[in-house]
Write an enzyme that holds these catalytic residues in place. Sequence first.
Site, PDB file in Angstrom:
ATOM      1  N   CYS A 184      -6.419   1.991   5.874  1.00  0.00           N
ATOM      2  CA  CYS A 184      -6.829   0.638   6.353  1.00  0.00           C
ATOM      3  C   CYS A 184      -6.364   0.214   7.787  1.00  0.00           C
ATOM      4  CB  CYS A 184      -6.646  -0.448   5.174  1.00  0.00           C
ATOM      5  SG  CYS A 184      -4.872  -0.959   5.011  1.00  0.00           S
ATOM      6  N   CYS A 223      -2.163  -0.172   7.519  1.00  0.00           N
ATOM      7  CA  CYS A 223      -1.583   0.938   7.391  1.00  0.00           C
ATOM      8  C   CYS A 223      -1.578   2.003   8.793  1.00  0.00           C
ATOM      9  CB  CYS A 223      -2.182   1.563   6.157  1.00  0.00           C
ATOM     10  SG  CYS A 223      -1.528   0.955   4.722  1.00  0.00           S
ATOM     11  N   GLU A 273       0.966   4.007   1.871  1.00  0.00           N
ATOM     12  CA  GLU A 273       1.354   4.333   3.044  1.00  0.00           C
ATOM     13  C   GLU A 273       2.587   3.587   3.616  1.00  0.00           C
ATOM     14  OE1 GLU A 273      -3.155   4.580   3.467  1.00  0.00           O
ATOM     15  OE2 GLU A 273      -1.698   3.327   2.279  1.00  0.00           O
ATOM     16  N   HIS A 313       0.949  -1.438   0.084  1.00  0.00           N
ATOM     17  CA  HIS A 313      -0.069   0.206  -0.038  1.00  0.00           C
ATOM     18  C   HIS A 313       0.995   1.240   0.116  1.00  0.00           C
ATOM     19  CE1 HIS A 313      -3.796  -2.014   1.818  1.00  0.00           C
ATOM     20  NE2 HIS A 313      -3.206  -2.854   0.961  1.00  0.00           N
TER      21      HIS A 313
END
Length: 143
Positions: free
Chosen positions: A76, A79, A48, A46
Amino acid sequence: MEIALAEARSAAARGEVPVGAVVVLDGQEIARAGNRTLEARDPTAHAELLAIREAAARRGSERLVGCDLYVTLEPCPMCAAAISFARIRRLYYGAGDPKGGAVDHGVRLYASPTCHHAPEVYSGLAESEAAALLKGFFAQRRS
């Protein structure tokens, strides 16, 4: 947030879900990334996490004390936890994520008594542009 949006647009151009992130320290960008889960065949790639990994490598520390993170979508659970573990000072995000978010939706990780570090959270930055990128991306995928 403009850098994070640019990363999100780049992610979309690669066929990835358009999410972008940038880590900033003292007003200077130290890392940026867009989603790369498909390209890397890695469910943890992801935006992040990629930006946090790069920033930690550049700083030579797993702690990003004093750093701020700008991301186009509400993080999410994975993260949000990484942001906490990295000790990010402030989290700025664009669009909320009622289905997958973990900051102001879902598990609300930073409100949990077991959360060791909660960043200051500022939501809604460039929200309409971030949301439009996501909506457009998924509309194209469905057609």
